[in-house]
Design an enzyme around this catalytic site. Structure first.
Site, PDB file in Angstrom:
ATOM      1  N   HIS A   1      -2.543   6.608  -4.501  1.00 49.75           N
ATOM      2  CA  HIS A   1      -3.414   5.739  -3.266  1.00 49.75           C
ATOM      3  C   HIS A   1      -4.171   6.473  -3.394  1.00 49.75           C
ATOM      4  O   HIS A   1      -4.539   7.529  -2.588  1.00 49.75           O
ATOM      5  CB  HIS A   1      -2.777   4.973  -2.278  1.00 49.75           C
ATOM      6  CG  HIS A   1      -2.904   4.180  -1.698  1.00 49.75           C
ATOM      7  ND1 HIS A   1      -3.121   3.599  -0.317  1.00 49.75           N
ATOM      8  CD2 HIS A   1      -4.736   3.592  -1.640  1.00 49.75           C
ATOM      9  CE1 HIS A   1      -3.566   2.393  -0.221  1.00 49.75           C
ATOM     10  NE2 HIS A   1      -4.753   2.804  -0.534  1.00 49.75           N
TER      11      HIS A   1
ATOM     12  N   GLY B   1       0.924  -1.583  -0.518  1.00 51.85           N
ATOM     13  CA  GLY B   1      -0.118  -0.456  -0.280  1.00 51.85           C
ATOM     14  C   GLY B   1       1.020   1.811   0.050  1.00 51.85           C
ATOM     15  O   GLY B   1       0.339   2.116  -0.678  1.00 51.85           O
TER      16      GLY B   1
ATOM     17  N   HIS C   1     -16.040  11.877 -13.612  1.00 50.05           N
ATOM     18  CA  HIS C   1     -15.492  12.236 -15.275  1.00 50.05           C
ATOM     19  C   HIS C   1     -14.318  12.952 -15.410  1.00 50.05           C
ATOM     20  O   HIS C   1     -13.978  13.626 -13.986  1.00 50.05           O
ATOM     21  CB  HIS C   1     -16.851  12.798 -15.649  1.00 50.05           C
ATOM     22  CG  HIS C   1     -17.169  13.825 -15.489  1.00 50.05           C
ATOM     23  ND1 HIS C   1     -16.498  15.688 -15.810  1.00 50.05           N
ATOM     24  CD2 HIS C   1     -18.130  14.499 -14.702  1.00 50.05           C
ATOM     25  CE1 HIS C   1     -16.740  16.018 -15.516  1.00 50.05           C
ATOM     26  NE2 HIS C   1     -17.412  15.809 -14.567  1.00 50.05           N
TER      27      HIS C   1
END
Length: 200
Positions: free
Chosen positions: A134, A61, A125
């Site tokens: 992340h 991560g 969008h």
């Protein structure tokens, strides 16, 4: 396929791989104290000669560690998208990227390499997400948001439309960001106050 990393995030990616019908043939980690993840034995340190035709994902991560390790990998990278994620057909996704359960990515967004779009995140969008970013669980990116390389957008944060967040930034969990964030900044809270700017 192969995974590099044997922490909690690797368990999530192993589950995604399973739900996508993939088999984990080896799981690498440099910490030899680790023995298994999600029932998968840890093979040991990364081995360039093992399963050379299998693709790999870096299941870590931490953005900076993921970026560092990526330059050491000789296997080809692959991306994974959980079947429950909703990704518009116009979205482009780079290699090594993982789209986790329940995420939504809307039209014309661009997702870079080795990105994590974590559980239930929503990307609207025309967003542009650079490499090694992340996007943590429950994040909301409104339309036309740009996130710079290696930045972390903390869990439950909301980024207003048309905002740019620079490289190597940290947006604290639960923040509401309504103005641009400079490179290396750490911001937190409903006013997205800059706590500090790190050396790049």
């Amino acid at each position: 396929m192969l995974l590099y990393g044997a922490g909690g995030h690797a368990g999530v990616i192993a589950g995604i791989a399973r739900d996508c019908g993939k088999t984990i043939k080896a799981l690498f980690d440099d910490d030899l104290q680790k023995t298994e993840v999600a029932g998968i034995p840890v093979t040991g340190s990364y081995n360039t000669g093992l399963f050379v035709n299998e693709p790999i994902i870096i299941a870590i991560g931490n953005n900076l560690i993921r970026r560092r390790i990526s330059s050491q990998i000789t296997h080809c990278f692959v991306s994974l998208i959980h079947p429950s994620a909703l990704v518009d057909k116009t979205v482009t996704i780079g290699t090594g990227t993982v789209i986790v359960h329940g995420s939504i990515i809307q039209a014309n967004s661009q997702i870079g390499n080795h990105v994590i779009v974590n559980t239930g995140a929503s990307i609207d969008h025309d967003c542009k997400i650079a490499d090694y970013v992340h996007i943590a669980p429950g994040v909301i990116l409104c339309g036309n948001v740009c996130i710079g390389e290696s930045s972390l957008i903390g869990a439950g944060s909301c980024i207003a439309p048309n905002i740019t967040i620079g490289k190597n930034c940290i947006v604290g969990a639960g923040s509401i960001v309504t103005k641009a964030v400079p490179e290396g900044a750490v911001v937190r809270g409903s006013s997205s106050k800059v706590i500090r700017i790190s050396a790049l």
